[in-house]
Design an enzyme around this catalytic site. Structure first.
Site, PDB file in Angstrom:
ATOM      1  N   LYS A  74      -0.401   7.316  14.323  1.00 15.65           N
ATOM      2  CA  LYS A  74      -1.585   6.709  13.731  1.00 15.65           C
ATOM      3  C   LYS A  74      -1.848   5.349  14.371  1.00 15.65           C
ATOM      4  CE  LYS A  74      -3.286   5.246   9.142  1.00 15.65           C
ATOM      5  NZ  LYS A  74      -2.945   5.224   7.700  1.00 15.65           N
ATOM      6  N   SER A 152      -6.201   6.579   4.593  1.00 13.24           N
ATOM      7  CA  SER A 152      -6.607   6.100   5.890  1.00 13.24           C
ATOM      8  C   SER A 152      -6.016   6.893   7.060  1.00 13.24           C
ATOM      9  CB  SER A 152      -6.196   4.632   6.042  1.00 13.24           C
ATOM     10  OG  SER A 152      -4.784   4.480   5.968  1.00 13.24           O
ATOM     11  N   SER A 176      -2.673   6.677   1.353  1.00 10.55           N
ATOM     12  CA  SER A 176      -3.183   7.057   2.672  1.00 10.55           C
ATOM     13  C   SER A 176      -2.437   8.190   3.359  1.00 10.55           C
ATOM     14  CB  SER A 176      -3.207   5.837   3.596  1.00 10.55           C
ATOM     15  OG  SER A 176      -4.175   4.922   3.155  1.00 10.55           O
TER      16      SER A 176
END
Length: 497
Positions: A74, A152, A176
């Site tokens: 990520k 996220s 997230s």
């Protein structure tokens, strides 16, 4: 190997094929890249490529439980030395910011044997439950491109759900990992506070509320990766004990019958979507069929106050993040999204005592949850209050954007705080995701399990919240549910098969 065979294996399965020399890491990398080329124009899951790094690693001897398996990290806090880190922000993108060293979580991913070939999209600084950053563009849900994959860790979720990789890096400061897992039909475990490393720069980030792990299609991949990345790091505030036999071994044994309390209403007193309730009913029926007891019960916590306290910490974190980026890049105000600037503006207006008052209330939430867990093994909730939102649905309305701009020119947001704006923002911003923040503020592990599909063909997960140190129990239950109601072969049709 054909792609149709590649997608039938999880990470451990692919690693076994590599170990048996049935396929090479280079072959797997080529398949992952081909799938990415097929779906990324439509989904925008991966925003940075790491082709040279991946090619070199595919040719090198590699050890670890996931040796040779393609992997994505990520683009937020999972820094890779010398590779651009954008964090969803225009200033970092413009400056071409490249960290000088790996994050410790990235080092441990690498040590597990995976081959990292790209970085996935995230909202600016991970601040939203959707992945629609202005700097890098919208990421879409593989199950339906008009809907969000969540956030996220939305880019990672979209890539895994679309079959690019069997798992990808994610992190969770308010949901997230669990939110995108619920949106994309994946398994997502948020480990407890200090279970995995956050250093060297961000140990105990947000007082330990934020933690890294992966999004996976199989429970055993999540367990095996937790075995690989968990453990003490230098400078950590605590040293936690791990299961003697490991998490992967733990899931071989189903849990004894559990007593599970179920929360079937929003902590914010906002009606839940009928599909959220349907997901809860699906999960409850499955649990009862497996011999577990499910009762309507919840910890005695003021959900709205918890939301306020979560956002107080979040707004201050946004202010610190903006200051850090300005120091690194000399960024102008317009290189941050309006919503980020508004959150930071409010965050800077909190006094130290107000912030500490909010932080002190975290102890009360921990105590209330501990009282609950004295009677119940786990708490069950919907992961989301609604099915995955449509793209743009969570965006700040134009009229609010117009109203915000003059307020940001004021020297202080004290008047905004006194006006009750934090409560209003708590209700508005958390109405779709009111259940996930509890586990972050209390530091306990929690997971989203993909057990329901809406009539429109969208996934909708269920959340389980454990007590401190209960990662093994959560994984054992997840493995039992996975066996009883398999989801691994349930794949979206994006890009064709």
């Amino acid at each position: 190997m054909k792609y149709s065979e590649y997608v039938q294996h999880d990470g451990l399965g692919l690693a076994r094929l590599v170990a048996e020399r049935q396929v090479s890491p280079a072959d797997l990398l080529a398949l992952a890249r081909a799938r990415l080329a097929e779906i990324n124009p439509a989904l925008n899951a991966v925003i940075h490529r790491m082709d040279t790094i991946a090619d070199e690693r595919a040719q090198a001897p590699v050890d670890g439980p996931f040796a040779g398996v393609p992997f994505l990290i990520k683009d937020l806090f999972q820094d890779y030395a010398g590779v651009a880190s954008g964090y969803g922000n225009a200033a970092l993108k413009r400056a071409g910011f490249k960290p000088a060293e790996h994050a410790e979580i990235t080092r441990r991913f690498i040590a597990s044997g995976v081959n990292i070939f790209g970085k996935t999209n995230t909202p600016e600084f991970g601040a939203k439950g959707v992945t629609e950053p202005e700097a890098f563009g919208i990421t879409r849900n593989p199950w339906h491109s008009d809907h969000t994959p969540g956030g996220s860790s939305g880019g990672s979720a979209a890539a895994v759900a679309a079959g690019v990789v069997p798992m990808a890096g994610a992190n969770d400061g308010g949901g997230s990992i669990r939110i995108p897992a619920a949106c994309c039909g994946l398994f997502g475990l948020k480990p407890g506070r200090a279970r995995v490393p956050g250093g060297p720069e961000r140990s105990d980030l947000m007082h330990g509320a934020a933690v890294d792990h992966v999004l996976t299609r199989s429970v055993r991949d999540s367990a095996a990766m937790l075995d690989a990345i968990a453990g003490y790091e230098k400078g950590a505030i605590v040293r936690l004990h791990e299961p003697e036999a490991g998490y992967l071994t733990a899931i071989e044994t189903p849990p004894a019958p559990l007593r599970i309390g179920v929360l079937d209403s929003s902590p914010l007193d906002i009606p839940l979507h009928t599909e959220a309730l349907a997901a809860l009913e699906t999960t409850t029926e499955l649990l009862e069929s497996l011999g577990h007891t499910v009762e309507r019960a919840a910890p005695a916590i003021d959900g709205l106050q918890l939301g306020r306290d979560f956002l107080s910490m979040w707004f201050v974190q946004m202010a610190r993040q903006m200051d850090d980026v300005r120091a690194r890049t000399g960024a102008a105000a317009n290189e941050f999204e309006l919503d980020t600037r508004a959150m930071a503006h409010v965050g800077r207006a909190f006094s130290a005592t107000e912030y500490m008052d909010a932080f002190e209330r975290w102890r009360g939430y921990r105590h209330a949850l501990a009282e609950f867990h004295a009677e119940y093994d786990l708490l069950l909730t919907p992961t989301l209050a609604n099915p995955p939102a449509r793209i743009g649905e969570a965006a700040t309305p134009k009229w609010q954007q117009i109203a915000l701009r003059p307020l940001l020119r004021l020297p202080s947001a004290r008047a905004l705080i006194r006006s009750g704006i934090v409560e209003q923002i708590a209700r508005e911003n958390l109405k779709h995701v009111p259940f996930t923040q509890l586990a972050n503020l209390t530091g306990v592990p929690a997971m989203s399990v993909p057990l329901h599909m809406t009539p429109q063909g969208l996934p909708l997960g269920s959340q389980f919240v454990g007590e401190p140190g209960s990662e093994a129990l959560l994984l054992r239950l997840a493995a039992q549910l996975e066996t009883a109601a398999p989801w691994f072969d349930r794949l979206p049709a994006v890009g064709g098969r």
